[in-house]
Design a protein around this motif. Structure first.
Motif, PDB file in Angstrom:
ATOM      1  N   GLN A 273     -48.383  28.081  24.125  1.00 23.95           N
ATOM      2  CA  GLN A 273     -48.222  29.057  25.192  1.00 23.95           C
ATOM      3  C   GLN A 273     -49.265  28.900  26.303  1.00 23.95           C
ATOM      4  O   GLN A 273     -48.932  29.018  27.495  1.00 23.95           O
ATOM      5  CB  GLN A 273     -48.282  30.466  24.612  1.00 23.95           C
ATOM      6  N   ALA A 277     -48.623  27.769  30.232  1.00 25.50           N
ATOM      7  CA  ALA A 277     -49.094  28.559  31.373  1.00 25.50           C
ATOM      8  C   ALA A 277     -49.941  27.700  32.304  1.00 25.50           C
ATOM      9  O   ALA A 277     -49.772  27.735  33.532  1.00 25.50           O
ATOM     10  CB  ALA A 277     -49.902  29.760  30.888  1.00 25.50           C
ATOM     11  N   ARG A 281     -49.315  26.673  36.332  1.00 18.88           N
ATOM     12  CA  ARG A 281     -50.332  26.995  37.329  1.00 18.88           C
ATOM     13  C   ARG A 281     -50.813  25.723  38.036  1.00 18.88           C
ATOM     14  O   ARG A 281     -51.007  25.698  39.250  1.00 18.88           O
ATOM     15  CB  ARG A 281     -51.508  27.721  36.663  1.00 18.88           C
ATOM     16  N   GLY A 332     -45.421  31.890  27.310  1.00 18.49           N
ATOM     17  CA  GLY A 332     -46.262  30.998  28.105  1.00 18.49           C
ATOM     18  C   GLY A 332     -45.750  30.823  29.514  1.00 18.49           C
ATOM     19  O   GLY A 332     -46.535  30.783  30.470  1.00 18.49           O
ATOM     20  N   LEU A 335     -46.725  33.890  31.407  1.00 18.95           N
ATOM     21  CA  LEU A 335     -48.148  33.849  31.751  1.00 18.95           C
ATOM     22  C   LEU A 335     -48.386  32.913  32.937  1.00 18.95           C
ATOM     23  O   LEU A 335     -49.233  33.169  33.790  1.00 18.95           O
ATOM     24  CB  LEU A 335     -48.976  33.352  30.568  1.00 18.95           C
ATOM     25  N   GLY A 336     -47.633  31.806  32.968  1.00 23.85           N
ATOM     26  CA  GLY A 336     -47.809  30.819  34.022  1.00 23.85           C
ATOM     27  C   GLY A 336     -47.138  31.169  35.328  1.00 23.85           C
ATOM     28  O   GLY A 336     -47.265  30.423  36.306  1.00 23.85           O
ATOM     29  N   ASP A 379     -50.003  37.058  37.107  1.00 22.79           N
ATOM     30  CA  ASP A 379     -51.002  36.144  36.544  1.00 22.79           C
ATOM     31  C   ASP A 379     -51.869  36.844  35.497  1.00 22.79           C
ATOM     32  O   ASP A 379     -53.090  36.961  35.654  1.00 22.79           O
ATOM     33  CB  ASP A 379     -51.882  35.563  37.660  1.00 22.79           C
ATOM     34  N   THR A 391     -56.405  24.968  33.186  1.00 22.36           N
ATOM     35  CA  THR A 391     -55.649  24.699  34.405  1.00 22.36           C
ATOM     36  C   THR A 391     -56.321  23.622  35.236  1.00 22.36           C
ATOM     37  O   THR A 391     -55.664  22.706  35.757  1.00 22.36           O
ATOM     38  CB  THR A 391     -55.490  25.990  35.233  1.00 22.36           C
TER      39      THR A 391
END
Length: 605
Positions: A273, A277, A281, A332, A335-336, A379, A391
Motif C-alpha cells: 500500500q 501511494a 505521488r 494505497g 493514499l496516493g 493526501d 516518494t
C-alpha cells in the motif's frame, strides 16, 4: 459562558530527556545481538543496517525514519509539483469509482453496466476488441449510461481506432467531462507485439476539439507490469511513453500544452500500500517536471491517474484472498491520490467475473471511502517521514530510468530494440526467485495454503492473438498453481512426514513441511507414498535418522528428504536424497516430489 482558550501546543515530551538516532541504534543493537555469538556482535550502526529491507527498483527501506534536519517543502494538493494530488480532494466525490467491463456478450455487459451504476460505480471502462466487447456493440453496452453523470472510457489492444470511433459516435456533439478515447499504441504493442503505430494520435486529439473534458490518450503500463516489470520501472515506462506521445504530437503541430490535457495514466496498484501511494505521488511529480521543461502552463501539469488493482498479484487458488489484496491496493491508490480506481473482481484470474464478485469489487471502494472515511482527506499520508522519503526515492529512480530510456532512443526505440524486454525479463526472473524461495510469500498459495477447496469455474475470456515481442501476463501464483494442477491429476497425492523424537523436537519442522507440501496440493500421510520427509531437530536427527531412513527404504520409499540441512545428520547425511529448508527453492523441491509421485516409484509401507 466563556470558552477557555485552546492550548497552542501540547508538551508531550516535557520531563523526558531528548533522544536521537544514536540512542535508537544502541537499543536496536541490544536486540539484534541477543542471538549472535559474543565475537560477532554488531555495532549500533551495523545493527541499523542489518534491519534494512529492499524493494523493487533498488529502493532501500530503513528501519526508522526521523524528521529531516531541514523540513521539506511539502507543497499543497493541486499545486506544483503536484506530489500531494492533482486537485484538492472533494469529500463527496474523492475519486472516480470505475468498473471494468469486457464481456463480449453485449446483453450481459449492458445489464452489468447498469447494475454497477445503480450500486455505487461512477464511471464505466469498456474494453473493446478481439478480447473484449466488439466495437459495433459498444453503443448497446452503454445504452443505459447517463453520460452527463457517468463518464465512459474505452481501451483496446486490437482496435483502438475502432473503439474510439464507436465511443465518439455515442457521444455525438456533447461536451462530457471524464471521457477518454483510449488511444495507447505503445501499450498495445507491448501487450500484443509488433511495432506501435502513433499515426492516429493527432487525429484523435483533434477529434476532441471543442469537447472540454474529453481526452484522447491513456498511457496504460499494465501490460509491462503484468509481464513482470518491477513497480518502480512501471512508472518510468509510463513517463517515457507520455514523452514519446508529446514528441509525436508536437511533430504533428500539437503543442505540449495542448497535448498534456489529453493524457491520462493507467497504472497498477499492488498490495504494497505505501509503495503504491509513493508511486502515484512520484508519477505526478515527475510528469509535472516534464510539463515544466516543455513549457506547459502550471495549471495543466498535474497528471491524471487511474489506478487498477494488479492482475499479477491475483490467484486462482484460494481466490478469496484476492479480496484482501484488492483492498490493500485500493487503499494505497487512495493514499496516493488516484483520480480513478478500479478494483478487479476477486475471480478475475479465473475468467469473466460474476455479479457477486463485481459487487464486492465496487463495494471495496465504497466502504473505504464512505465508511472508513479515507476519501475525506487530501493526501492523508503526506508529511509522513517514511512516505515522503519513499516518494523521493521512487521519483529519483524513475527519473534515472527515464534518462536510460531516452539514451536508448526513447520508449518506441527501447521497445523495438529489446531494451524494455530485457529489463522486464530481468525483473521477472528476480521476482520469480523470490517467489520460489518464499522470500516473497503469497498468502493462501505459498504460505498458509488450504487443501480441499473446490475449484471455482468462470466463463473464459477470448484468446488474444499475439505477435513477436508480445509481453504475456505472468501472475505471481502461476508456478504454484501449476503444481496444484499436477496434484489434482494425481487425486491429491500424499507424502510421508516422518517425525522423530518428542513433540518439542519435531513440532516446528513438521508444521513447516505439512504447509509446504500443501502449497503443491500434497497431503501429509503416515504411509503409502514413495516419498518421505524427515522432520525433527538436529539432536533427534543425530539419534534416530539412520534407523528411520532404513525403515523407510525397507518399506519401498524411493526418495527421502530432510527438513533442515542434511549436515544435521552428521555422518548419516548421505543417507537422504536432499534437503528442504526455509529459503530453499521450494518450487523446484515440490516439482521433484511430484515427479516421483507421478512415476509411481516405490511400494506400500
Amino acid at each position: 459562558m466563556t470558552q477557555p482558550a485552546a492550548p497552542t501546543g501540547i508538551p508531550l515530551a516535557d520531563g523526558f530527556p531528548p533522544r536521537g538516532l544514536a540512542d535508537w541504534q544502541e537499543l536496536a543493537a541490544v536486540v539484534v545481538n541477543k542471538r549472535r555469538p559474543e565475537g560477532a556482535h554488531l555495532t549500533p550502526v551495523q545493527a541499523q543496517e542489518s534491519l534494512c529491507a529492499s524493494l523493487d527498483g533498488g529502493i532501500t527501506l530503513d528501519p526508522l525514519y526521523l524528521r529531516p534536519a531541514v523540513d521539506p517543502a511539502l507543497g499543497m494538493p493541486g499545486r506544483m509539483p503536484f506530489t500531494r494530488g492533482r486537485v484538492l480532494r472533494e469529500a463527496n466525490l474523492p475519486w472516480d469509482v470505475r468498473a471494468l467491463h469486457e464481456d463480449p456478450d453485449a446483453a450481459l455487459s449492458r445489464a452489468a453496466v447498469l447494475d454497477d451504476l445503480e450500486h455505487g460505480v461512477t464511471s464505466v471502462w469498456a474494453h473493446v476488441g478481439e478480447d473484449g466487447i466488439a466495437a459495433a456493440d459498444l453503443a448497446e453496452v452503454i445504452a443505459d449510461v447517463r453520460l452527463d453523470l457517468a463518464p465512459v472510457v474505452v481501451s483496446s489492444t486490437t482496435d483502438q481506432t475502432g473503439a474510439a470511433a464507436a465511443l465518439l459516435d455515442v457521444l455525438g456533439g456533447g461536451v462530457l467531462a471524464g471521457v477518454n478515447l483510449g488511444h495507447d499504441p505503445i501499450g498495445a504493442a507491448a501487450r500484443r507485439g509488433g511495432a506501435p503505430d502513433l499515426a492516429p494520435l493527432a487525429a484523435a486529439v483533434r477529434a476532441c476539439t471543442g469537447r472540454d473534458g474529453v481526452r484522447a490518450i491513456t498511457v496504460d503500463t499494465r501490460a509491462l507490469h503484468d509481464a513482470g516489470s518491477d513497480d518502480v520501472d512501471e512508472i518510468a515506462y509510463a513517463v517515457a511513453t507520455g514523452v514519446a506521445y508529446l514528441r509525436h504530437l508536437e511533430d504533428e503541430g500539437i503543442t505540449p500544452a495542448e497535448a498534456f490535457a489529453h493524457v491520462e495514466f493507467r497504472i497498477s496498484a499492488t498490495a504494497d500500500q505505501f509503495l503504491t501511494a509513493a508511486r502515484l505521488r512520484a508519477l505526478r511529480r515527475v510528469w509535472a517536471r516534464v510539463g515544466e521543461v516543455s513549457g506547459v502552463p502550471v495549471s495543466e501539469r498535474g497528471a491524471r491517474t487511474h489506478a487498477v488493482t494488479s492482475l499479477r498479484m491475483t490467484s486462482r487458488e484460494d481466490p478469496w484472498v484476492n479480496l484482501l489484496r484488492g483492498t490493500l491496493a485500493a487503499f494505497g491508490a487512495s493514499l496516493g491520490g488516484a483520480d480513478a480506481i478500479t478494483v478487479l473482481p476477486y475471480d478475475t484470474a479465473l475468467g469473466l467475473p460474476e455479479r457477486f464478485s463485481r459487487r464486492l469489487a465496487r463495494n471495496t471502494q465504497v466502504l473505504l471511502c464512505e465508511e472508513s472515511n479515507i476519501g475525506r482527506v487530501s493526501d492523508p499520508a503526506g508529511g509522513s517521514w517514511y512516505v515522503e522519503a519513499l516518494t523521493d526515492d521512487v521519483a529519483r529512480s524513475v527519473w534515472a530510468t527515464v534518462q536510460d530510456l531516452e539514451r536508448a532512443g526513447g520508449m518506441v526505440s527501447a521497445l523495438a530494440s529489446g531494451v524494455v524486454h530485457e529489463r522486464v525479463a530481468a525483473a521477472a526472473a528476480e521476482r520469480d526467485r523470490g517467489l520460489a524461495t518464499r522470500s516473497r510469500p503469497l498468502t493462501g498459495i505459498s504460505t498458509f495454503p488450504i487443501l480441499g477447496q473446490p475449484a471455482l469455474e468462470r466463463r473464459p475470456r477470448a484468446t488474444l492473438v499475439t505477435a513477436d515481442g508480445a509481453m504475456a501476463p505472468h501472475r505471481d501464483a502461476a508456478a504454484y498453481e501449476a503444481l496444484r494442477e499436477r496434484a489434482r491429476a494425481l487425486d491429491e497425492p500424499g507424502v510421508v512426514v516422518r517425525t522423530l523424537g518428542v513433540q518439542r523436537d519435531f513440532a516446528a519442522r513438521a508444521a513447516f513441511v505439512i504447509n509446504l507440501l500443501a502449497a503443491a496440493g500434497i497431503r501429509a500421510v503416515e504411509q503409502g507414498s514413495p516419498v518421505a520427509v524427515l522432520a525433527s531437530s538436529g539432536k533427534a536427527y543425530a539419534a534416530h535418522a539412520a534407523d528411520a531412513v532404513a525403515d523407510l527404504r525397507a518399506c519401498g520409499v524411493s526418495q527421502v528428504w530432510v527438513a533442515g540441512r542434511a549436515a544435521e545428520l552428521g555422518e548419516h547425511a548421505d543417507l537422504v536424497d536432499g534437503e528442504v529448508f526455509d529459503g530453499a527453492d521450494v518450487v523446484a523441491f515440490l516439482g521433484g516430489v511430484l515427479d516421483a509421485l507421478e512415476s509411481g516409484a516405490g511400494g506400500e509401507q
